[in-house]
Design a protein around this motif. Structure first.
Motif, PDB file in Angstrom:
ATOM      1  N   ALA A  80       1.377  -6.325   6.854  1.00 63.16           N
ATOM      2  CA  ALA A  80       1.013  -6.889   8.157  1.00 63.16           C
ATOM      3  C   ALA A  80       1.199  -5.840   9.244  1.00 63.16           C
ATOM      4  O   ALA A  80       1.905  -4.852   9.052  1.00 63.16           O
ATOM      5  N   ILE A  81       0.532  -6.104  10.376  1.00 61.88           N
ATOM      6  CA  ILE A  81       0.670  -5.228  11.546  1.00 61.88           C
ATOM      7  C   ILE A  81       1.232  -6.071  12.686  1.00 61.88           C
ATOM      8  O   ILE A  81       0.713  -7.155  12.973  1.00 61.88           O
ATOM      9  N   ALA A  82       2.283  -5.549  13.329  1.00 57.80           N
ATOM     10  CA  ALA A  82       2.874  -6.273  14.464  1.00 57.80           C
ATOM     11  C   ALA A  82       2.801  -5.397  15.707  1.00 57.80           C
ATOM     12  O   ALA A  82       2.898  -4.167  15.625  1.00 57.80           O
ATOM     13  N   ALA A  83       2.614  -6.029  16.858  1.00 54.38           N
ATOM     14  CA  ALA A  83       2.646  -5.290  18.122  1.00 54.38           C
ATOM     15  C   ALA A  83       3.332  -6.145  19.168  1.00 54.38           C
ATOM     16  O   ALA A  83       3.202  -7.381  19.161  1.00 54.38           O
ATOM     17  N   ALA A  84       4.058  -5.485  20.077  1.00 54.28           N
ATOM     18  CA  ALA A  84       4.686  -6.225  21.176  1.00 54.28           C
ATOM     19  C   ALA A  84       3.576  -6.682  22.116  1.00 54.28           C
ATOM     20  O   ALA A  84       2.761  -5.879  22.574  1.00 54.28           O
ATOM     21  N   ALA A  85       3.542  -8.001  22.399  1.00 57.28           N
ATOM     22  CA  ALA A  85       2.491  -8.559  23.264  1.00 57.28           C
ATOM     23  C   ALA A  85       3.037  -8.904  24.646  1.00 57.28           C
ATOM     24  O   ALA A  85       2.372  -9.521  25.446  1.00 57.28           O
ATOM     25  N   GLY A  86       4.292  -8.515  24.909  1.00 59.66           N
ATOM     26  CA  GLY A  86       4.930  -8.793  26.191  1.00 59.66           C
ATOM     27  C   GLY A  86       6.376  -9.133  25.937  1.00 59.66           C
ATOM     28  O   GLY A  86       6.787  -9.142  24.783  1.00 59.66           O
ATOM     29  N   LEU A 103      -6.191  -2.186  14.266  1.00 58.59           N
ATOM     30  CA  LEU A 103      -5.748  -1.784  12.919  1.00 58.59           C
ATOM     31  C   LEU A 103      -5.831  -2.961  11.961  1.00 58.59           C
ATOM     32  O   LEU A 103      -6.296  -2.835  10.820  1.00 58.59           O
ATOM     33  N   ALA A 104      -5.365  -4.120  12.427  1.00 61.87           N
ATOM     34  CA  ALA A 104      -5.358  -5.318  11.587  1.00 61.87           C
ATOM     35  C   ALA A 104      -6.791  -5.699  11.202  1.00 61.87           C
ATOM     36  O   ALA A 104      -7.075  -6.034  10.044  1.00 61.87           O
ATOM     37  N   LEU A 105      -7.673  -5.611  12.167  1.00 64.04           N
ATOM     38  CA  LEU A 105      -9.074  -5.974  11.919  1.00 64.04           C
ATOM     39  C   LEU A 105      -9.709  -5.010  10.918  1.00 64.04           C
ATOM     40  O   LEU A 105     -10.324  -5.428   9.933  1.00 64.04           O
ATOM     41  N   ALA A 106      -9.504  -3.703  11.169  1.00 69.37           N
ATOM     42  CA  ALA A 106     -10.136  -2.696  10.313  1.00 69.37           C
ATOM     43  C   ALA A 106      -9.587  -2.741   8.894  1.00 69.37           C
ATOM     44  O   ALA A 106     -10.330  -2.577   7.919  1.00 69.37           O
ATOM     45  N   ALA A 107      -8.260  -2.959   8.775  1.00 71.07           N
ATOM     46  CA  ALA A 107      -7.639  -2.920   7.443  1.00 71.07           C
ATOM     47  C   ALA A 107      -7.548  -4.303   6.804  1.00 71.07           C
ATOM     48  O   ALA A 107      -7.011  -4.444   5.715  1.00 71.07           O
ATOM     49  N   LYS A 108      -8.073  -5.299   7.522  1.00 67.62           N
ATOM     50  CA  LYS A 108      -8.021  -6.689   7.026  1.00 67.62           C
ATOM     51  C   LYS A 108      -6.589  -7.127   6.695  1.00 67.62           C
ATOM     52  O   LYS A 108      -6.292  -7.601   5.598  1.00 67.62           O
ATOM     53  N   LYS A 109      -5.720  -6.897   7.667  1.00 67.16           N
ATOM     54  CA  LYS A 109      -4.313  -7.279   7.496  1.00 67.16           C
ATOM     55  C   LYS A 109      -3.961  -8.367   8.513  1.00 67.16           C
ATOM     56  O   LYS A 109      -4.535  -8.407   9.602  1.00 67.16           O
ATOM     57  N   PRO A 110      -2.976  -9.209   8.187  1.00 64.14           N
ATOM     58  CA  PRO A 110      -2.529 -10.195   9.174  1.00 64.14           C
ATOM     59  C   PRO A 110      -1.937  -9.492  10.388  1.00 64.14           C
ATOM     60  O   PRO A 110      -1.333  -8.422  10.262  1.00 64.14           O
ATOM     61  N   PHE A 111      -2.106 -10.145  11.553  1.00 57.26           N
ATOM     62  CA  PHE A 111      -1.595  -9.578  12.800  1.00 57.26           C
ATOM     63  C   PHE A 111      -0.508 -10.484  13.374  1.00 57.26           C
ATOM     64  O   PHE A 111      -0.638 -11.703  13.363  1.00 57.26           O
ATOM     65  N   ILE A 112       0.561  -9.879  13.875  1.00 57.94           N
ATOM     66  CA  ILE A 112       1.647 -10.662  14.467  1.00 57.94           C
ATOM     67  C   ILE A 112       1.940 -10.140  15.872  1.00 57.94           C
ATOM     68  O   ILE A 112       2.228  -8.959  16.058  1.00 57.94           O
ATOM     69  N   ALA A 113       1.844 -11.033  16.844  1.00 58.02           N
ATOM     70  CA  ALA A 113       2.173 -10.693  18.240  1.00 58.02           C
ATOM     71  C   ALA A 113       3.666 -10.959  18.433  1.00 58.02           C
ATOM     72  O   ALA A 113       4.131 -12.074  18.227  1.00 58.02           O
ATOM     73  N   VAL A 114       4.387  -9.926  18.832  1.00 57.01           N
ATOM     74  CA  VAL A 114       5.850 -10.047  18.922  1.00 57.01           C
ATOM     75  C   VAL A 114       6.290 -10.075  20.386  1.00 57.01           C
ATOM     76  O   VAL A 114       5.769  -9.332  21.216  1.00 57.01           O
ATOM     77  N   ASN A 115       7.241 -10.937  20.673  1.00 55.36           N
ATOM     78  CA  ASN A 115       7.890 -10.964  21.985  1.00 55.36           C
ATOM     79  C   ASN A 115       8.952  -9.851  21.988  1.00 55.36           C
ATOM     80  O   ASN A 115       9.863  -9.848  21.155  1.00 55.36           O
ATOM     81  N   HIS A 116       8.821  -8.923  22.937  1.00 57.07           N
ATOM     82  CA  HIS A 116       9.721  -7.764  23.019  1.00 57.07           C
ATOM     83  C   HIS A 116      11.198  -8.196  23.133  1.00 57.07           C
ATOM     84  O   HIS A 116      12.078  -7.593  22.498  1.00 57.07           O
ATOM     85  N   GLY A 327       5.377 -17.241   7.718  1.00 53.12           N
ATOM     86  CA  GLY A 327       3.961 -17.613   7.845  1.00 53.12           C
ATOM     87  C   GLY A 327       3.470 -17.657   9.280  1.00 53.12           C
ATOM     88  O   GLY A 327       2.419 -18.214   9.570  1.00 53.12           O
ATOM     89  N   LEU A 328       4.249 -17.072  10.191  1.00 53.41           N
ATOM     90  CA  LEU A 328       3.863 -17.120  11.606  1.00 53.41           C
ATOM     91  C   LEU A 328       2.985 -15.930  11.968  1.00 53.41           C
ATOM     92  O   LEU A 328       3.476 -14.893  12.407  1.00 53.41           O
ATOM     93  N   VAL A 329       1.691 -16.065  11.738  1.00 52.30           N
ATOM     94  CA  VAL A 329       0.784 -14.977  12.104  1.00 52.30           C
ATOM     95  C   VAL A 329      -0.054 -15.423  13.300  1.00 52.30           C
ATOM     96  O   VAL A 329      -0.136 -16.603  13.615  1.00 52.30           O
ATOM     97  N   ASP A 330      -0.654 -14.451  13.977  1.00 49.22           N
ATOM     98  CA  ASP A 330      -1.403 -14.764  15.198  1.00 49.22           C
ATOM     99  C   ASP A 330      -2.856 -14.341  15.070  1.00 49.22           C
ATOM    100  O   ASP A 330      -3.200 -13.456  14.277  1.00 49.22           O
ATOM    101  N   GLY A 331      -3.679 -14.959  15.891  1.00 48.36           N
ATOM    102  CA  GLY A 331      -5.101 -14.611  15.902  1.00 48.36           C
ATOM    103  C   GLY A 331      -5.335 -13.366  16.734  1.00 48.36           C
ATOM    104  O   GLY A 331      -4.497 -12.979  17.549  1.00 48.36           O
ATOM    105  N   LEU A 332      -6.508 -12.759  16.541  1.00 46.62           N
ATOM    106  CA  LEU A 332      -6.814 -11.536  17.290  1.00 46.62           C
ATOM    107  C   LEU A 332      -7.148 -11.843  18.754  1.00 46.62           C
ATOM    108  O   LEU A 332      -7.317 -10.936  19.555  1.00 46.62           O
ATOM    109  N   ALA A 333      -7.222 -13.112  19.093  1.00 49.35           N
ATOM    110  CA  ALA A 333      -7.481 -13.479  20.491  1.00 49.35           C
ATOM    111  C   ALA A 333      -6.180 -13.540  21.302  1.00 49.35           C
ATOM    112  O   ALA A 333      -6.216 -13.820  22.496  1.00 49.35           O
TER     113      ALA A 333
END
Ligand code: KG4
Ligand code: ZN
Length: 357
Positions: A80-86, A103-116, A327-333
């Motif tokens: 999975a790929i995680a990024a701080a979203a705020g 990265l998540a889109l290109a590599a077809k990996k789940p994306f997780i938005a993380v609270n810093h 199982g807490l993954v987020d959408g690309l939106a």
């Protein structure tokens, strides 16, 4: 399980890869790349959002490459790929969040938005394997709060600053003393040989039944004391002022934690420990006082190393891993959140489909 994490909410560009530790709470840090922009902001005495966002863009690709190489892995082998979203500076958050989604889109990996802030609060689990529930003190340039951490996504803010963050107060008083930005580490060094009792600074909020903080009155008291010393304070004056200011901050933090422990004790089972995070928690005087407090309270003090208390990618990757395991993954939106208080909004939202994107 391996997760890559991206951090760009303030003035550090950071990327890390962590791997789940089987049978344990923590994780192994396979790589942890941090590039500080401090030198670019120092002349302005604080972080300039425009400069920060551009600087993140310049180095992020390279840092992602380095983090993967150091971890001896490839994007395809990540889970999975995680990024701080705020929360943080919107321009910087956009850079890291967009890179993570791409990265998540290109590599077809789940994306997780993380609270810093959540990532700071969970770091003690990464490094110390701390179990739930526990109390977390987060004190940085942007935040000062005490949080009851009951589980991943289950946080309750017990207290927070009503004005300046602790790190901000260190930075502002550092600036008055002619120290370069960020003033915290230099102020600590200056205080080391000073007399913490020379100036009788206020201890704002001490004795109040809530666990909130306030530092702006203390900052003003430091300014007035400095003005009374005239145009050219001696080195001794500067050291004593730094030591007295630092002692006041430490006293306030310890008092607020005592109250938070009492509040926690009324509603919870015994906390498993006190976790610390945020750049100010690198301060040795504070660490010593925290150790004394925990000694008295018979509480475990979980102190991540200073480089993991400051902003870093490993904490984002680890928070991503913790959420991913549930199982807490987020959408690309997922939109960036310049303000994102810990609390209800983080509480384990219903797991969305793992199939991503
Ligand atoms: O967590 P961090 O790296 O970045 C964010 O603000 O999110 O924290 C940076 C803050 C700055 O205000 C800095 O002056 C403060 O942490 N800081 C310190 C020390 N090291 C960093 N404050 C006091 N003593 C220190 N040793
Ligand atoms: Zn931070």
């Amino acid at each position: 399980m391996r997760v890559l994490g991206i951090e760009t909410t303030c003035d550090e560009t950071a990327v890390a890869v962590v791997e789940e530790k089987l049978g344990g709470v923590g994780a192994e840090i396979l790589s942890n790349e941090v590039m500080s922009q401090i030198a670019r902001h120092a002349a302005y005495g604080g972080v300039v959002p425009e400069i920060a966002a551009r600087a993140h863009i310049e180095v992020l690709d390279r840092l992602i490459g380095r983090a993967l190489a150091d971890a001896r892995t490839e994007i395809e082998r990540l889970d999975a790929i995680a990024a701080a979203a705020g929360p943080g500076l919107i321009g910087g958050v956009l850079v890291g969040l967009t890179a993570g989604k791409a990265l998540a889109l290109a590599a077809k990996k789940p994306f997780i938005a993380v609270n810093h802030t959540e990532a700071h609060a969970l770091t003690a689990r990464l490094t110390e394997g701390l179990g739930f529930p526990y109390l977390a003190l987060i004190a940085s340039g942007g935040h000062t709060q005490i949080v009851a951490v009951r589980g991943v996504g289950d946080y309750e803010k017990l207290g927070a600053t009503v004005d300046d963050a602790a790190g901000e107060a260190f930075d502002k008083v550092g600036k008055m003393l002619g120290l370069t930005y960020p003033g915290g580490p230099e102020l600590e060094a200056l205080a080391r040989h000073g007399d913490p009792q020379r100036f009788d600074f206020p201890r704002p909020m001490i004795g109040r039944p809530d666990a909130d903080f306030s530092f702006s009155g203390l900052k003003t008291a430091a300014r007035q004391a400095l003005q009374r010393l005239g145009d050219a304070p001696s080195e001794r004056d500067r050291r004593d002022l730094a030591a007295s200011f630092q002692a006041a901050v430490v006293d306030v933090v310890i008092d607020r934690l005592r109250v938070a422990l009492r509040i926690f004790g009324k509603t919870e089972e015994r906390p498993q420990g006190l976790a610390i995070g945020g750049g100010v928690c690198a301060n040795q005087a504070l660490r010593q006082a925290l150790a004394r407090l925990c000694g008295e309270a018979g509480l475990r003090l979980a102190t991540p190393p200073p480089e993991l208390c400051a902003d870093n990618g490993a904490m984002i990757a680890f928070a991503g891993l913790e959420r991913f395991k549930l199982g807490l993954v987020d959408g690309l939106a997922f939109a960036p959140r310049p303000r994102w208080p810990l609390g209800a909004a983080n509480r384990a939202a219903p797991a969305r489909a793992l199939a991503q994107p």
